[in-house]
Scaffold this motif. Sequence first.
Motif, PDB file in Angstrom:
ATOM      1  N   HIS A  35     -12.532  -7.521  14.032  1.00  0.00           N
ATOM      2  CA  HIS A  35     -12.936  -8.761  15.006  1.00  0.00           C
ATOM      3  C   HIS A  35     -14.066  -9.565  14.817  1.00  0.00           C
ATOM      4  O   HIS A  35     -14.510  -8.251  15.430  1.00  0.00           O
ATOM      5  CB  HIS A  35     -11.765  -9.066  15.784  1.00  0.00           C
ATOM      6  CG  HIS A  35     -11.391 -10.636  15.665  1.00  0.00           C
ATOM      7  ND1 HIS A  35     -12.593 -11.435  15.794  1.00  0.00           N
ATOM      8  CD2 HIS A  35     -10.637 -11.275  15.625  1.00  0.00           C
ATOM      9  CE1 HIS A  35     -12.022 -12.709  15.930  1.00  0.00           C
ATOM     10  NE2 HIS A  35     -10.827 -12.791  15.887  1.00  0.00           N
ATOM     11  N   LYS A  90       2.610 -10.359   4.884  1.00  0.00           N
ATOM     12  CA  LYS A  90       2.003 -11.392   6.071  1.00  0.00           C
ATOM     13  C   LYS A  90       0.724 -11.235   6.441  1.00  0.00           C
ATOM     14  O   LYS A  90       0.417 -10.643   7.501  1.00  0.00           O
ATOM     15  CB  LYS A  90       2.462 -11.113   7.586  1.00  0.00           C
ATOM     16  CG  LYS A  90       2.734 -11.965   7.683  1.00  0.00           C
ATOM     17  CD  LYS A  90       4.535 -12.342   8.877  1.00  0.00           C
ATOM     18  CE  LYS A  90       4.575 -13.037  10.283  1.00  0.00           C
ATOM     19  NZ  LYS A  90       4.570 -14.218   9.913  1.00  0.00           N
ATOM     20  N   ILE A  91      -0.075 -11.842   6.422  1.00  0.00           N
ATOM     21  CA  ILE A  91      -1.555 -12.003   5.986  1.00  0.00           C
ATOM     22  C   ILE A  91      -1.958 -11.930   7.038  1.00  0.00           C
ATOM     23  O   ILE A  91      -3.517 -11.551   7.780  1.00  0.00           O
ATOM     24  CB  ILE A  91      -2.114 -12.721   4.681  1.00  0.00           C
ATOM     25  CG1 ILE A  91      -1.930 -14.170   4.978  1.00  0.00           C
ATOM     26  CG2 ILE A  91      -2.174 -12.106   3.045  1.00  0.00           C
ATOM     27  CD1 ILE A  91      -2.863 -14.355   3.988  1.00  0.00           C
ATOM     28  N   ASP A  92      -0.947 -12.687   8.407  1.00  0.00           N
ATOM     29  CA  ASP A  92      -1.966 -13.046   9.627  1.00  0.00           C
ATOM     30  C   ASP A  92      -1.340 -12.087  10.333  1.00  0.00           C
ATOM     31  O   ASP A  92      -1.760 -12.158  11.434  1.00  0.00           O
ATOM     32  CB  ASP A  92      -1.364 -14.516  10.529  1.00  0.00           C
ATOM     33  CG  ASP A  92      -0.122 -14.171   9.987  1.00  0.00           C
ATOM     34  OD1 ASP A  92       0.874 -13.473   9.716  1.00  0.00           O
ATOM     35  OD2 ASP A  92       0.503 -15.660  10.695  1.00  0.00           O
ATOM     36  N   SER A 120      -2.021  -8.776  10.015  1.00  0.00           N
ATOM     37  CA  SER A 120      -3.012  -7.244  10.276  1.00  0.00           C
ATOM     38  C   SER A 120      -4.680  -7.995   9.178  1.00  0.00           C
ATOM     39  O   SER A 120      -4.195  -8.685   8.480  1.00  0.00           O
ATOM     40  CB  SER A 120      -2.722  -6.954  10.064  1.00  0.00           C
ATOM     41  OG  SER A 120      -3.708  -5.289  10.062  1.00  0.00           O
ATOM     42  N   PRO A 121      -5.727  -7.718   9.797  1.00  0.00           N
ATOM     43  CA  PRO A 121      -6.726  -8.099   9.038  1.00  0.00           C
ATOM     44  C   PRO A 121      -7.087  -7.386   7.753  1.00  0.00           C
ATOM     45  O   PRO A 121      -7.035  -7.426   7.039  1.00  0.00           O
ATOM     46  CB  PRO A 121      -7.987  -7.987  10.134  1.00  0.00           C
ATOM     47  CG  PRO A 121      -7.385  -7.669  11.153  1.00  0.00           C
ATOM     48  CD  PRO A 121      -5.885  -7.723  11.169  1.00  0.00           C
ATOM     49  N   TYR A 135      -4.317  -9.270   5.158  1.00  0.00           N
ATOM     50  CA  TYR A 135      -5.480 -10.509   5.021  1.00  0.00           C
ATOM     51  C   TYR A 135      -6.958 -10.061   3.652  1.00  0.00           C
ATOM     52  O   TYR A 135      -7.016 -10.599   2.936  1.00  0.00           O
ATOM     53  CB  TYR A 135      -6.458 -10.996   5.483  1.00  0.00           C
ATOM     54  CG  TYR A 135      -7.026 -13.115   6.150  1.00  0.00           C
ATOM     55  CD1 TYR A 135      -6.628 -13.395   5.863  1.00  0.00           C
ATOM     56  CD2 TYR A 135      -8.028 -12.577   4.902  1.00  0.00           C
ATOM     57  CE1 TYR A 135      -6.967 -15.025   5.254  1.00  0.00           C
ATOM     58  CE2 TYR A 135      -8.768 -13.183   5.044  1.00  0.00           C
ATOM     59  CZ  TYR A 135      -8.348 -14.540   4.584  1.00  0.00           C
ATOM     60  OH  TYR A 135      -8.983 -16.338   4.292  1.00  0.00           O
ATOM     61  N   ASN A 190       3.467 -15.239   3.902  1.00  0.00           N
ATOM     62  CA  ASN A 190       3.782 -15.090   5.589  1.00  0.00           C
ATOM     63  C   ASN A 190       5.525 -15.096   5.575  1.00  0.00           C
ATOM     64  O   ASN A 190       5.478 -15.175   6.190  1.00  0.00           O
ATOM     65  CB  ASN A 190       3.336 -16.387   5.869  1.00  0.00           C
ATOM     66  CG  ASN A 190       1.934 -16.961   5.516  1.00  0.00           C
ATOM     67  OD1 ASN A 190       1.566 -16.413   6.795  1.00  0.00           O
ATOM     68  ND2 ASN A 190       1.640 -18.362   5.309  1.00  0.00           N
TER      69      ASN A 190
END
Length: 338
Positions: free
Chosen positions: A153, A189-191, A193-194, A197, A222
């Motif tokens: 991050h 579900k992209i939010d 884990s990085p 995404y 999502n």
Amino acid sequence: MKRKITMQDIADKLGISKNSVSQALSGKSGVSEETRQLIEQTAKELGYVYKSKNIPPKKERNICIGLIATDFAFSLKTFFGEIFLAIEESCMKNGITLNIQSVSQEAKEKLILPDFISEKKVDGIIIVSHIRTEYIKKVIATGIPTVLIDHHHPFIDADAILTNNRFAAYIATKHLIDLGHKEIAFVGKIDFSPSYYERMEGYLLALREENITPQKNYMFMNVIEENKAVDSCIQSLERIPTGWLCVNDGYGFMVCTSLKNRGLKIPNDASVINFDNGQLSQISQPQITTMAIHLNLYGKKAVEQLLWRINNPNEPKQEILFPATLIKRESTGQCSKY
């Protein structure tokens, strides 16, 4: 008069810290056996005189590191379990004491650190997967050298061992495109884990380079990793895309199951590719084409990087990317609809 060779001379020649040279030549732990042998050989070549490591040095405390991850990460034995085993094996080979503790939901939310971290009883920390940015920042604030695995991050100032997710997803999507698929769905579900995404970004990059317009109704970004949720997405489609990119084994297996339940044949009617090369990819019928992640290298490199960081605390932080490998199986085939 010939100048006396110093440890700093050896360190400068090898591009490492003086502390690493001192540890190697005194027989202390903290450097790998390969590095120790290189330092000893260089010392010999330069004419540095030192006491043999066979002469017992003053007793030192062994290097001790802590490994933490969420309860959820520890439950994923087919993925993170391989990483944990690789870390444990690497620590044993290097004479390192390893402390392992899971981070509960309550500890994560209340920012409660394990005692061996808050009391600074370890020389370094490995954090596996994502916990919470605020939690990881609190760990790093202790000043203990830290290495992350499969997470990073912008606000986290620590070394990280990662998969090159963008390139891997690009390769996976390009594989489908090369087979003639133009309508390609994305599932994950992209939010969460990085990594997920970044896989979405690689998917979009491949489509853009091939002048294929992404279709929003095919991008399930999502959806939670549950059979009912995945099946609901597929059942909502009037037209089924011929290509499917899934962010991990679980999603891939569920997509294959749902498509087959709808009467579609794989890969005749739809091709599916996923990530991780876990057990679900291999037991699925047909077996699923996948982007294999080299999990054992994660653990080995994390320990190696942590030892380096302990000896080089002021060097710039590093992100080390491992590639993923495309394994072609029966779930992907030539598109017959165009």
